[in-house]
Write an enzyme that holds these catalytic residues in place. Structure first.
Site, PDB file in Angstrom:
ATOM      1  N   GLU A   1      -7.886   8.433   6.026  1.00 46.14           N
ATOM      2  CA  GLU A   1      -8.187   9.073   7.313  1.00 46.14           C
ATOM      3  C   GLU A   1      -8.701  10.513   7.187  1.00 46.14           C
ATOM      4  OE1 GLU A   1      -4.892   8.735  10.026  1.00 46.14           O
ATOM      5  OE2 GLU A   1      -5.097   6.577  10.188  1.00 46.14           O
TER       6      GLU A   1
ATOM      7  N   ARG B   1       0.854  -1.177   0.000  1.00 45.86           N
ATOM      8  CA  ARG B   1       0.000   0.000   0.000  1.00 45.86           C
ATOM      9  C   ARG B   1       0.898   1.237   0.000  1.00 45.86           C
ATOM     10  NH1 ARG B   1      -3.009   3.159   4.762  1.00 45.86           N
ATOM     11  NH2 ARG B   1      -3.970   4.677   3.395  1.00 45.86           N
TER      12      ARG B   1
ATOM     13  N   GLU C   1      -3.673  -0.053   8.049  1.00 44.78           N
ATOM     14  CA  GLU C   1      -2.549   0.390   8.879  1.00 44.78           C
ATOM     15  C   GLU C   1      -2.712  -0.182  10.275  1.00 44.78           C
ATOM     16  OE1 GLU C   1      -1.777   4.630   9.208  1.00 44.78           O
ATOM     17  OE2 GLU C   1      -2.163   4.911   7.065  1.00 44.78           O
TER      18      GLU C   1
ATOM     19  N   TYR D   1      -4.983   1.931  15.675  1.00 50.28           N
ATOM     20  CA  TYR D   1      -3.845   2.121  16.574  1.00 50.28           C
ATOM     21  C   TYR D   1      -4.258   1.967  18.039  1.00 50.28           C
ATOM     22  CZ  TYR D   1      -1.202   3.557  12.503  1.00 50.28           C
ATOM     23  OH  TYR D   1      -0.572   3.554  11.279  1.00 50.28           O
TER      24      TYR D   1
ATOM     25  N   HIS E   1      -3.223  10.851   0.470  1.00 50.49           N
ATOM     26  CA  HIS E   1      -2.691  10.666   1.818  1.00 50.49           C
ATOM     27  C   HIS E   1      -2.096  12.017   2.249  1.00 50.49           C
ATOM     28  CE1 HIS E   1      -1.366   7.308   4.743  1.00 50.49           C
ATOM     29  NE2 HIS E   1      -1.091   8.457   5.339  1.00 50.49           N
TER      30      HIS E   1
ATOM     31  N   ASN F   1      -7.822   1.630   9.685  1.00 52.28           N
ATOM     32  CA  ASN F   1      -6.551   1.868  10.375  1.00 52.28           C
ATOM     33  C   ASN F   1      -6.820   1.785  11.866  1.00 52.28           C
ATOM     34  OD1 ASN F   1      -5.492   2.341   7.868  1.00 52.28           O
ATOM     35  ND2 ASN F   1      -5.072   4.536   8.202  1.00 52.28           N
TER      36      ASN F   1
END
Ligand code: FCB
Length: 473
Positions: free
Chosen positions: A174, A85, A371, A302, A129, A300
């Protein structure tokens, strides 16, 4: 897809055909910021203005992947990855964000795509991005509707030029971070602190996603999706009324405000009005355009957000003001969870819960973790190795959580570790290292870390070994 089953050795297998990759983004790795006709992006401008990025770092050189992409593709091949990616720099393709394509920019991405093809690595390509052409920012950036139209035109250029070589497109990465960090709080480019602009940007990023999806459909048979950063909301204590209402509002603010329009064609009822675009900005068919049928959703992950009862005017240890601003509620960083050098909580179970939750909200829609990873204090030891045990542990527990989510019914089709390389971590510059491959920014030497070897073993086995009862020290 077949369900994972524990092997004789206790390993959890992933389904056949599972996509295994690593992720990067143009501004974070390419360098070559102003050559071969590339125009400036908002991140070029922002990083060059004093005080915005730690240590005055910029992406001028970064990992120099513009010149070293062959080495980077060979690295991925040596790890056994079947997918990559990366993102296309809009101002490399369209220097001012409008008009004809810059042929040298197209050449670079064609060469990269060819190199990936030769190594059997399937490209997942992000169109946006965060590096908006500066000229579009000068005209208002995402706060104005025209940027969404310009984005669709740029998507069409990419669809036409690269459509036959790309496996899947990600329109926007995002949008929550763009709207909040870029337009509301100002820690990211373009550095605005303007609530009205942030609300408008929210809508135009979503509209841009919908229009770009439509544009790509006619030009490429590749899959199309969007990547959202999603955050499970955890409630501490008894979930009393105020905390429950804060949970609904927080979830709408960070997740629903992008997820609901994309999946269901509506903004969430619990989102604070000030965050939503004013009705005058929302055209009659906008939400239909935003709710284009998707081939997948990129997630994504985290860290989660914890909420508990507390007094925002008398914060205790590990407490922070709650973004929902509900009286009697605070956000909380539980001390039993590890934190990374970004101060982000480590909670692998959040990934499992999130994947199951999104699978329930969008039955049948394939999900990719686009991610997941962590920053750590990595260094080269006297043996010349980078033994990043914290990242090995992180990947191990999160991959186990992903396998368990699949087992429990999540529709997960692939996983991309963030990141392939240490790189320019936005406002943190080069101080925060997220790569499974260490980059010596003085020499551009790449050194695969222990986590690269661990990840490679999982990829080759298509299975994650049991999490050890005690971690080696
Ligand atoms: C995400 C970004 C990515 C990287 C990681 C650490 O929010 O998409 O570019 O910076 O965080």
């Amino acid at each position: 897809m077949t369900e994972p089953a524990p092997g004789a050795d206790g390993a959890l297998a992933f389904p056949d055909g599972f996509v295994w990759g690593a992720a990067t983004a143009a501004y974070q790795i390419e360098g070559a910021a102003s050559i071969d006709g590339k125009g400036p992006s908002v991140w070029d401008t922002f990083s060059h203005a004093p005080g915005n990025v730690r240590g005055g770092d910029t992406g001028d050189i970064a990992c120099d992947s513009y010149h070293r992409y062959r080495e980077d593709v060979a690295l991925m091949a040596s790890l056994g990855l079947n997918a990559y990616r990366f993102s296309i720099s809009w101002p490399r393709v369209q220097p001012g964000g409008r008009g004809p394509a810059n042929s040298k920019g197209l050449d670079y991405y064609r060469a990269l795509l060819d190199e990936l093809g030769e190594h059997g690595i399937a490209p997942t390509v992000t169109l946006y991005h965060w590096d908006l052409p500066q000229e579009l920012q000068d005209d208002g950036g995402w706060a104005v509707r025209d940027t969404a139209q310009r984005f669709a035109e740029y998507a069409a250029i990419c669809g036409e030029a690269f459509g036959d070589r790309v496996a899947r497109w990600i329109t926007v990465n995002e949008p929550q971070v763009v709207a909040n960090n870029g337009y509301r709080h100002g820690q990211h480019a373009p550095g605005l602190r303007d609530a009205a602009a942030a609300a408008a940007a929210t809508h135009h990023l979503l509209l841009g996603h919908g229009l770009a999806t439509q544009a790509l459909r006619g030009l490429s048979t590749a899959e199309v999706g969007i990547t959202l950063d999603l955050h499970p909301i955890r409630v501490l204590g008894d979930g009393r009324d105020a905390v429950e209402s804060a949970r609904l509002i927080t979830d709408a603010m960070v997740n629903g405000i992008f997820l609901d329009p994309v999946l269901h064609g509506r903004y969430p009822v619990h989102a604070p009005e000030a965050m939503l675009p004013p009705p005058a900005l929302v055209g009659d068919t906008d939400l239909e355009i935003i709710q284009q049928p998707l081939d997948f959703l990129g997630v994504n992950y985290y860290s989660p957000i914890f909420l508990g009862a507390g007094d925002p005017d008398d914060l205790r240890r590990n407490q922070e003001r709650a973004r929902s601003a509900v009286p009697g509620v605070v956000e909380y960083l539980p001390d039993w969870l590890e934190r990374t050098t970004m101060d982000w909580l480590v909670d692998a179970s959040g990934l499992r819960d999130l994947l199951l939750d999104v699978s329930k909200q969008a039955p049948g829609l394939p999900l990719y973790v686009t991610e997941n990873g962590r920053a750590a204090e990595d260094y080269v030891n006297p043996q010349g190795e980078v033994d990043d045990i914290e990242r090995v542990r992180y990947l191990h527990t999160h991959l186990e959580a992903a396998a368990r989510a699949i087992d429990d019914g999540a529709n997960l089709a692939g996983y991309f570790v963030w990141s392939l390389l240490d790189n320019f971590e936005w406002a943190w510059g080069y101080q925060k290292r997220f790569g499974v491959v260490f980059v010596d920014f003085g020499t551009q030497r790449r050194i695969p870390k222990s986590s690269a070897r661990f990840y490679s073993d999982v990829v080759r086995a298509n299975a994650v070994p049991p999490v050890p009862a005690a971690w080696p020290r």
